[in-house]
Design a protein around this motif. Structure first.
Motif, PDB file in Angstrom:
ATOM      1  N   GLY A   1      52.926  38.799  57.610  1.00  0.00           N
ATOM      2  CA  GLY A   1      53.090  37.448  58.129  1.00  0.00           C
ATOM      3  C   GLY A   1      54.135  37.353  59.216  1.00  0.00           C
ATOM      4  N   PHE A   2      55.332  37.921  58.964  1.00  0.00           N
ATOM      5  CA  PHE A   2      56.338  37.780  60.022  1.00  0.00           C
ATOM      6  C   PHE A   2      56.028  38.679  61.218  1.00  0.00           C
ATOM      7  N   GLY A   3      55.207  39.722  61.031  1.00  0.00           N
ATOM      8  CA  GLY A   3      54.761  40.510  62.168  1.00  0.00           C
ATOM      9  C   GLY A   3      53.829  39.724  63.064  1.00  0.00           C
ATOM     10  N   VAL A   4      52.852  39.060  62.466  1.00  0.00           N
ATOM     11  CA  VAL A   4      51.876  38.279  63.229  1.00  0.00           C
ATOM     12  C   VAL A   4      52.549  37.143  63.995  1.00  0.00           C
ATOM     13  N   PHE A   5      53.421  36.400  63.334  1.00  0.00           N
ATOM     14  CA  PHE A   5      53.988  35.219  63.971  1.00  0.00           C
ATOM     15  C   PHE A   5      55.120  35.565  64.944  1.00  0.00           C
ATOM     16  N   THR A   6      55.818  36.680  64.720  1.00  0.00           N
ATOM     17  CA  THR A   6      56.775  37.133  65.727  1.00  0.00           C
ATOM     18  C   THR A   6      56.042  37.523  67.003  1.00  0.00           C
TER      19      THR A   6
ATOM     20  N   PHE B   1      54.846  34.401  68.818  1.00  0.00           N
ATOM     21  CA  PHE B   1      55.933  33.662  69.467  1.00  0.00           C
ATOM     22  C   PHE B   1      56.074  34.068  70.932  1.00  0.00           C
ATOM     23  N   ALA B   2      55.752  35.311  71.236  1.00  0.00           N
ATOM     24  CA  ALA B   2      55.898  35.810  72.605  1.00  0.00           C
ATOM     25  C   ALA B   2      54.918  35.164  73.573  1.00  0.00           C
ATOM     26  N   VAL B   3      53.831  34.577  73.071  1.00  0.00           N
ATOM     27  CA  VAL B   3      52.832  33.975  73.961  1.00  0.00           C
ATOM     28  C   VAL B   3      52.814  32.455  73.846  1.00  0.00           C
ATOM     29  N   ALA B   4      53.854  31.859  73.256  1.00  0.00           N
ATOM     30  CA  ALA B   4      53.940  30.399  73.167  1.00  0.00           C
ATOM     31  C   ALA B   4      53.967  29.784  74.561  1.00  0.00           C
ATOM     32  N   GLN B   5      53.301  28.647  74.704  1.00  0.00           N
ATOM     33  CA  GLN B   5      53.158  28.009  76.013  1.00  0.00           C
ATOM     34  C   GLN B   5      54.070  26.811  76.223  1.00  0.00           C
ATOM     35  N   ASP B   6      54.564  26.214  75.161  1.00  0.00           N
ATOM     36  CA  ASP B   6      55.422  25.049  75.308  1.00  0.00           C
ATOM     37  C   ASP B   6      56.369  24.958  74.114  1.00  0.00           C
ATOM     38  N   TYR B   7      57.241  23.953  74.173  1.00  0.00           N
ATOM     39  CA  TYR B   7      58.269  23.830  73.132  1.00  0.00           C
ATOM     40  C   TYR B   7      57.688  23.542  71.748  1.00  0.00           C
ATOM     41  N   PRO B   8      56.707  22.648  71.597  1.00  0.00           N
ATOM     42  CA  PRO B   8      56.118  22.442  70.262  1.00  0.00           C
ATOM     43  C   PRO B   8      55.547  23.722  69.667  1.00  0.00           C
TER      44      PRO B   8
ATOM     45  N   VAL C   1      61.038  41.531  73.558  1.00  0.00           N
ATOM     46  CA  VAL C   1      61.691  41.852  72.284  1.00  0.00           C
ATOM     47  C   VAL C   1      60.895  41.313  71.103  1.00  0.00           C
ATOM     48  N   PHE C   2      60.175  40.203  71.315  1.00  0.00           N
ATOM     49  CA  PHE C   2      59.345  39.663  70.240  1.00  0.00           C
ATOM     50  C   PHE C   2      58.063  40.479  70.076  1.00  0.00           C
ATOM     51  N   VAL C   3      57.526  40.984  71.176  1.00  0.00           N
ATOM     52  CA  VAL C   3      56.382  41.880  71.090  1.00  0.00           C
ATOM     53  C   VAL C   3      56.768  43.151  70.332  1.00  0.00           C
ATOM     54  N   ALA C   4      57.923  43.707  70.672  1.00  0.00           N
ATOM     55  CA  ALA C   4      58.392  44.922  69.994  1.00  0.00           C
ATOM     56  C   ALA C   4      58.593  44.671  68.502  1.00  0.00           C
ATOM     57  N   GLY C   5      59.248  43.573  68.157  1.00  0.00           N
ATOM     58  CA  GLY C   5      59.481  43.265  66.744  1.00  0.00           C
ATOM     59  C   GLY C   5      58.198  42.986  65.990  1.00  0.00           C
ATOM     60  N   GLY C   6      57.271  42.268  66.606  1.00  0.00           N
ATOM     61  CA  GLY C   6      56.015  41.940  65.937  1.00  0.00           C
ATOM     62  C   GLY C   6      55.157  43.155  65.679  1.00  0.00           C
ATOM     63  N   LEU C   7      55.007  44.006  66.684  1.00  0.00           N
ATOM     64  CA  LEU C   7      54.198  45.206  66.514  1.00  0.00           C
ATOM     65  C   LEU C   7      54.804  46.147  65.472  1.00  0.00           C
ATOM     66  N   ALA C   8      56.113  46.332  65.529  1.00  0.00           N
ATOM     67  CA  ALA C   8      56.774  47.205  64.555  1.00  0.00           C
ATOM     68  C   ALA C   8      56.605  46.673  63.140  1.00  0.00           C
ATOM     69  N   SER C   9      56.656  45.357  62.975  1.00  0.00           N
ATOM     70  CA  SER C   9      56.512  44.764  61.646  1.00  0.00           C
ATOM     71  C   SER C   9      55.102  44.957  61.102  1.00  0.00           C
ATOM     72  N   LEU C  10      54.099  44.839  61.960  1.00  0.00           N
ATOM     73  CA  LEU C  10      52.725  45.070  61.513  1.00  0.00           C
ATOM     74  C   LEU C  10      52.514  46.533  61.120  1.00  0.00           C
ATOM     75  N   LEU C  11      53.100  47.443  61.871  1.00  0.00           N
ATOM     76  CA  LEU C  11      53.002  48.860  61.526  1.00  0.00           C
ATOM     77  C   LEU C  11      53.714  49.164  60.211  1.00  0.00           C
ATOM     78  N   ALA C  12      54.760  48.389  59.909  1.00  0.00           N
ATOM     79  CA  ALA C  12      55.520  48.618  58.675  1.00  0.00           C
ATOM     80  C   ALA C  12      54.697  48.344  57.430  1.00  0.00           C
ATOM     81  N   VAL C  13      53.634  47.572  57.568  1.00  0.00           N
ATOM     82  CA  VAL C  13      52.783  47.292  56.412  1.00  0.00           C
ATOM     83  C   VAL C  13      52.175  48.583  55.869  1.00  0.00           C
ATOM     84  N   ILE C  14      51.936  49.549  56.736  1.00  0.00           N
ATOM     85  CA  ILE C  14      51.288  50.799  56.318  1.00  0.00           C
ATOM     86  C   ILE C  14      52.118  51.548  55.278  1.00  0.00           C
ATOM     87  N   PRO C  15      53.403  51.880  55.543  1.00  0.00           N
ATOM     88  CA  PRO C  15      54.176  52.565  54.491  1.00  0.00           C
ATOM     89  C   PRO C  15      54.400  51.712  53.251  1.00  0.00           C
TER      90      PRO C  15
END
Length: 466
Positions: free
Chosen positions: A101-106, A109-116, A183-197
């Motif tokens: 979950g926090f991998g997907v939403f992190t 966040f990197a592609v958010a278009q506005d403040y809401p 930095v959010f792309v890096a954190g999100g991708l790493a978090s999704l990969l962490a699901v494997i171990p």
């Protein structure tokens, strides 16, 4: 060998108490570190990327502060929801959901278009970030022998501190060239990969399975990983102590049930709330305060990162003392932190003394925070331990929201940058009072009680393989 009678019964507690640190624990720590490192990174990166996000979306200071607060609000909800899921389905499935979950939403966040969208995605990220840590604490605590109980949680939380620290240097490396989104792309991708171990190597809590009488066939294989020399007969039933199995639904009232929990739960909540207030004040405002004191942007971020490393060192040292002396020992750290905060707040320090005292104060404050975390779940029975840690973490989020807001309020009302350190000296004092009282309660617990410092005496049947 004990008799291979029909459905022999084995208590898992004495088995876990005789564990030695080996391959099983190295794997458990390694996977836990991956999760806590990324949890710390994904939660704290907003502090380092905040200035760039503010310029990109033309945000006011209030809007930027709200963006930081909404993530913490999400963690408040997440620690309750994921704690409930952890006590319903098991620690491991809930940790998988949290990390994914926090991998997907992190990443989103990197592609958010506005403040809401920023607000909505940061809240959603916080929900899953807030759920991961209490689940990891519960899992590690339930495997740890009494002599290593607090140390094991503290070691696990070092991953979180290093993850928080990594935000500074990684921001300095990536953002100038690739933008704040990197930095959010890096954190999100790493978090999704962490699901494997997590899926492949993280064990389920045998105490949880035994006490809830769930999936009994999975317990023996897990125990053989922790104790390779132990064998079990087919059909062996596993229990936790001599108490009845618990299958009833959780309600918050269970956290106050009985004379001990009625006292322990409020004390844990008070200590954790106070600790979170000062820790999140330092985490959110640290880079900004360092910059306003006179350091450059990169120097301020680097100093904040080293402060997190100092905090990790403080946690590691504190853990061993807590295992030997109990929860009351944690009070020593905030006691020593108070004069450090007062020195920064009241004395005209030059750069070098400021850096030294700042690092020492972080070691003491974050070390104390880790100590509080390490005892958050130990007083609750395994059937409600994830909920106990989750609710304590949720209450602590009130302090986590209070800290950054109170610092901003103080700055807006003329307190001054250094003066905020003086204001926040009150929180360690509250911690000391709560922790001393908690230590007194712990010392009075009998052997075998949840949270007791006394090891239960094993029986002959417990000491032999079935």
């Amino acid at each position: 060998m004990a008799s291979r009678s029909a459905e022999p019964v084995v208590d898992v507690v004495p088995l876990l108490e005789r564990q030695k640190v080996g391959r099983f624990w190295l794997i458990l720590f390694a996977v836990s570190w991956v999760v806590t490192f990324l949890d710390g990174f994904d939660l704290q990166i907003i502090s380092f990327a905040g200035r760039y996000i503010q310029r990109s979306f033309a945000l006011s200071n209030t809007e930027l502060g709200t963006l930081g607060t909404i993530g913490v609000l999400g963690t408040l909800a997440g620690s309750i929801l994921m704690g409930y899921l952890g006590d319903l389905t098991g620690r491991k499935p809930a940790i998988v959901v949290s990390a994914a979950g926090f991998g997907v939403f992190t990443l989103a966040f990197a592609v958010a278009q506005d403040y809401p969208q920023l607000i909505a995605l940061r809240f959603a990220t916080g929900v899953f970030l807030g759920g991961a840590l209490p689940l990891i604490w519960a899992l590690v605590t339930e495997f740890a022998p009494l002599r290593l109980r607090s140390t094991s949680v503290v070691i696990t939380m070092i991953g979180y501190s290093f993850g928080s620290a990594a935000g500074g240097p990684l921001s300095n490396l990536l953002i100038p060239s690739f933008g704040w989104q990197s930095v959010f792309v890096a954190g999100g991708l790493a978090s999704l990969l962490a699901v494997i171990p997590v899926v492949l190597f993280l064990p389920e809590s045998v105490k949880f399975l035994a006490q809830r009488d769930l999936r009994q066939h999975r317990i023996a294989p897990i125990l053989r990983r922790a104790l390779p020399e132990t064998a079990f007969a087919d059909g062996t039933r596993f229990t936790v102590g001599t108490g009845p199995r618990q299958r009833t639904s959780f309600t918050p009232a269970a956290l106050f049930r009985g004379r001990t929990l009625a006292v322990v739960t409020p004390l844990i909540w008070l200590a954790y709330l106070s600790s979170s207030a000062i820790v999140f004040y330092l985490a959110f405002w640290g880079p900004i305060l360092n910059e306003r004191i006179g350091f450059s942007v990169s120097q301020a971020a680097t100093l904040a990162a080293w402060a997190s490393v100092a905090g990790a060192a403080g946690q590691l040292v504190a853990g061993r003392f807590i295992d030997r002396r109990g929860a009351g020992m944690i009070a020593l750290l905030p006691t020593l932190a108070v004069p450090c905060l007062l020195a920064i707040g009241l004395l005209p320090l030059s750069a070098a003394p400021y850096i030294v005292i700042l690092l020492v104060s972080h070691a003491l404050i974050i070390g104390g925070h880790g100590g509080v975390i390490s005892v958050t779940g130990i007083f609750y029975p395994p059937a409600i331990r994830a909920n106990g840690a989750g609710w304590a973490t949720s209450v602590a989020k009130l302090g986590a929201m209070l800290g950054p807001w109170l610092a901003g309020f103080a700055l807006d009302h003329g307190v001054g940058v250094r003066g905020t350190f003086f204001v926040f000296a009150v929180f360690p004092i509250v911690m000391v009072v709560a922790l001393v009282a908690l230590g007194r309660v712990q010392r009075g617990l009998p052997a075998g009680a949840d949270g007791s410092m006394l090891t239960p005496v094993s029986t002959k049947e417990d000491r032999t393989a079935v």
